[in-house]
Each structure stands twice: as structure tokens, then as C-alpha cells.
Design a protein around this motif. Structure first.
Motif, mmCIF file in Angstrom:
data_model
loop_
_atom_site.group_PDB
_atom_site.id
_atom_site.type_symbol
_atom_site.label_atom_id
_atom_site.label_comp_id
_atom_site.label_asym_id
_atom_site.label_seq_id
_atom_site.Cartn_x
_atom_site.Cartn_y
_atom_site.Cartn_z
ATOM 1 N N PRO A 122 21.985 7.926 -28.765
ATOM 2 C CA PRO A 122 23.148 8.039 -27.865
ATOM 3 C C PRO A 122 22.787 8.869 -26.627
ATOM 4 O O PRO A 122 22.089 9.872 -26.718
ATOM 5 N N ASP A 123 23.244 8.449 -25.494
ATOM 6 C CA ASP A 123 23.024 9.133 -24.205
ATOM 7 C C ASP A 123 21.556 9.131 -23.774
ATOM 8 O O ASP A 123 21.186 9.829 -22.836
ATOM 9 N N GLU A 124 20.727 8.344 -24.431
ATOM 10 C CA GLU A 124 19.317 8.287 -24.068
ATOM 11 C C GLU A 124 19.047 7.204 -23.021
ATOM 12 O O GLU A 124 18.091 7.300 -22.262
ATOM 13 N N LEU A 125 19.891 6.191 -22.995
ATOM 14 C CA LEU A 125 19.712 5.043 -22.115
ATOM 15 C C LEU A 125 20.911 4.919 -21.185
ATOM 16 O O LEU A 125 22.053 4.951 -21.631
ATOM 17 N N VAL A 126 20.667 4.812 -19.876
ATOM 18 C CA VAL A 126 21.742 4.552 -18.919
ATOM 19 C C VAL A 126 22.058 3.057 -18.973
ATOM 20 O O VAL A 126 21.168 2.227 -18.747
ATOM 21 N N ILE A 127 23.289 2.715 -19.280
ATOM 22 C CA ILE A 127 23.674 1.304 -19.421
ATOM 23 C C ILE A 127 24.790 0.976 -18.441
ATOM 24 O O ILE A 127 25.794 1.677 -18.361
ATOM 25 N N VAL A 128 24.588 -0.107 -17.696
ATOM 26 C CA VAL A 128 25.600 -0.592 -16.760
ATOM 27 C C VAL A 128 26.039 -1.984 -17.199
ATOM 28 O O VAL A 128 25.205 -2.886 -17.348
ATOM 29 N N LEU A 129 27.319 -2.150 -17.436
ATOM 30 C CA LEU A 129 27.883 -3.464 -17.720
ATOM 31 C C LEU A 129 28.202 -4.109 -16.380
ATOM 32 O O LEU A 129 28.951 -3.544 -15.573
ATOM 33 N N VAL A 130 27.632 -5.286 -16.126
ATOM 34 C CA VAL A 130 27.753 -5.933 -14.816
ATOM 35 C C VAL A 130 28.434 -7.288 -14.959
ATOM 36 O O VAL A 130 27.917 -8.196 -15.619
ATOM 37 N N GLY A 131 29.612 -7.413 -14.341
ATOM 38 C CA GLY A 131 30.298 -8.694 -14.271
ATOM 39 C C GLY A 131 29.866 -9.402 -13.005
ATOM 40 O O GLY A 131 30.294 -9.032 -11.909
ATOM 41 N N SER B 94 31.429 4.263 -23.084
ATOM 42 C CA SER B 94 30.812 5.200 -22.125
ATOM 43 C C SER B 94 29.753 4.513 -21.261
ATOM 44 O O SER B 94 28.678 5.068 -21.006
ATOM 45 N N LEU B 95 30.063 3.307 -20.807
ATOM 46 C CA LEU B 95 29.165 2.562 -19.930
ATOM 47 C C LEU B 95 29.664 2.626 -18.491
ATOM 48 O O LEU B 95 30.858 2.804 -18.244
ATOM 49 N N ILE B 96 28.766 2.479 -17.554
ATOM 50 C CA ILE B 96 29.152 2.271 -16.162
ATOM 51 C C ILE B 96 29.569 0.812 -16.037
ATOM 52 O O ILE B 96 28.914 -0.078 -16.593
ATOM 53 N N TYR B 97 30.654 0.537 -15.326
ATOM 54 C CA TYR B 97 31.062 -0.858 -15.133
ATOM 55 C C TYR B 97 31.171 -1.180 -13.650
ATOM 56 O O TYR B 97 31.798 -0.443 -12.885
ATOM 57 N N MET B 98 30.555 -2.303 -13.256
ATOM 58 C CA MET B 98 30.628 -2.758 -11.876
ATOM 59 C C MET B 98 30.637 -4.284 -11.856
ATOM 60 O O MET B 98 30.119 -4.929 -12.776
ATOM 61 N N GLU B 99 31.248 -4.843 -10.818
ATOM 62 C CA GLU B 99 31.228 -6.288 -10.624
ATOM 63 C C GLU B 99 30.421 -6.613 -9.375
ATOM 64 O O GLU B 99 30.485 -5.894 -8.378
ATOM 65 N N THR B 100 29.680 -7.712 -9.447
ATOM 66 C CA THR B 100 28.772 -8.090 -8.365
ATOM 67 C C THR B 100 28.848 -9.575 -8.055
ATOM 68 O O THR B 100 29.424 -10.359 -8.813
ATOM 69 N N SER B 101 28.233 -9.916 -6.940
ATOM 70 C CA SER B 101 27.948 -11.314 -6.621
ATOM 71 C C SER B 101 26.594 -11.346 -5.936
ATOM 72 O O SER B 101 26.448 -10.863 -4.815
ATOM 73 N N ALA B 102 25.613 -11.890 -6.634
ATOM 74 C CA ALA B 102 24.294 -12.020 -6.027
ATOM 75 C C ALA B 102 24.351 -12.990 -4.851
ATOM 76 O O ALA B 102 23.636 -12.839 -3.863
ATOM 77 N N LYS B 103 25.250 -13.961 -4.934
ATOM 78 C CA LYS B 103 25.360 -14.973 -3.883
ATOM 79 C C LYS B 103 25.884 -14.379 -2.584
ATOM 80 O O LYS B 103 25.334 -14.622 -1.507
#
Length: 222
Positions: free
Chosen positions: A128-137, A161-170
């Protein structure tokens, strides 16, 4: 059973006079179902261009420098294959990672469920808390076809306890911001460690961090 990953590689800059600036190398893996846009995200971030998703065979590799106020960070970005036939070997690619992007397609509910399964896999490998994880929509350009609401994904991310962000590569929406968030989170995590637990300087890092002057200038401008 949790397994502890390798510490980030670090070296202190050498120059005239004292310096508190550090250089770090971190491994970042992209995980998720096929065709969610993992490769497109990596390509957009590193090349600042859009490329339609092409199934990755095994794993692709990218590097990028991030210049922060007190540190220079080299991200080693591993883009893993999303096809089920590669699942059994994917753990070889995210072994010893420092950060992970769990990518799903906001217009495909099933890929969100798959991202949750990837999270379970990571929880088996890392403390726990060893890996930075980002959930990406990803694929906010397909908002009209959305099957996963922002609120649903954000609530799940908070519960884990994840970072959440939404993206568009396009459309290049928040792609750079995702990797900057990772860089800042990794640096903060590093600074919070007890001095005695910090890794010893890795002498080869300073050599490996040398990049063409135009790339270095570009990363520092961003």
C-alpha cells in the motif's frame, strides 16, 4: 502476498557550488483493455501528435524528461498490450514500476470493469502507498457516447485512494497534465521518505539523463 518493488534511481547533480537539485528515473506502466487508447496517450505525450490506436504487441517503450523546480525526472513509460492473450506476461512489464496508469474508455463500460481487475493485480504485487496509481478515463471526445460517468469513476478512485483524471489523446485534453500529476506525486512521495530509507545515488543515472539540448529545452518550457 505483497512484493516490494525496486526503489527509484536517483543522482545528485554535480556542478560548481552546492546544489539541492536531484535527478530521478521512474518507471511508469500503462495498463488497460485493448483499444482504450494507451498507445495514443503515450504517443501524444512524448511526440505531441495523435496516432489511432494500433494493438500493441507485448510492450512499447518511451522516455520523457520532466523538469520541476527542485528536480529533473526521467519517466520510462511502458505501454503494455491489452489483448487477453498477453495478460499472463504483463506482470513482467509492471514489475518494479513506480507508477501506473489504469486506462479505460469512457464510452465502453466493460473497460472500466477491466481497469478494476488490473487494480486488483497491482494490489497483489505492491505494498500500500508504494505505487502511484492514476485512473484515466480516456476518449472524452466521445462524451456523447459516455457509458461511465465522471462521478462514478471519481467515487471509485477516491475509495481506493487513486488519482482520477479524464483525457482525450485525440484532442490532447489533459494528457500532459496526467504525467505531470504522476511526476509531482512521485517527487512528493520521495520527499516524504525518511532520509535513512532513501536510495543511495545511482552513479549511472547522471549519464543516462543526458538528452539532446532541444529535448531538454522543450521539457523545461512545458
Amino acid at each position: 502476498m505483497f512484493k516490494k518493488n525496486m526503489a527509484p534511481r536517483r543522482t545528485q547533480h554535480v556542478g560548481a557550488g552546492p546544489s539541492t537539485e536531484q535527478s530521478y528515473i521512474y518507471k511508469v506502466v500503462l495498463l488497460g483493455s485493448t483499444a482504450v487508447g494507451k498507445s495514443s496517450i503515450a504517443f501524444r505525450y512524448v511526440k505531441n501528435d495523435f496516432r489511432e490506436s494500433v494493438p500493441t504487441m507485448g510492450c512499447s517503450f518511451f522516455t520523457q524528461l520532466v523538469c520541476l523546480e527542485t528536480a529533473t525526472i526521467k519517466l520510462e513509460i511502458w505501454d503494455t498490450a491489452g489483448q487477453e492473450k498477453y495478460h499472463s506476461v504483463c506482470h513482467l512489464y509492471y514489475r518494479e514500476a513506480n507508477a501506473a496508469l489504469l486506462v479505460y474508455d469512457i464510452a465502453r463500460k466493460g473497460t472500466f470493469a477491466r481497469a478494476k481487475l488490473w487494480l486488483r493485480e497491482l494490489e497483489k504485487e505492491f505494498l500500500p502507498d508504494e505505487l502511484v496509481i492514476v485512473l484515466v478515463g480516456n476518449k472524452t471526445d466521445l462524451a456523447a457516447e459516455r457509458e461511465v460517468t465522471f462521478e462514478e469513476a471519481e467515487e471509485f478512485a477516491k475509495s481506493k485512494s487513486l488519482i482520477y483524471m479524464e483525457t482525450s489523446a485525440k484532442s490532447n485534453h489533459q494528457v500532459t497534465e496526467v504525467f505531470m500529476a504522476i511526476a509531482h506525486a512521485l517527487l512528493k512521495q520521495e520527499q516524504q521518505k525518511e532520509p535513512a530509507l532513501r536510495p543511495q545515488p545511482w552513479k549511472k543515472s547522471r549519464v543516462d539523463l543526458q538528452e539532446p539540448s532541444n529535448q531538454t529545452k522543450k521539457c523545461c518550457v512545458n
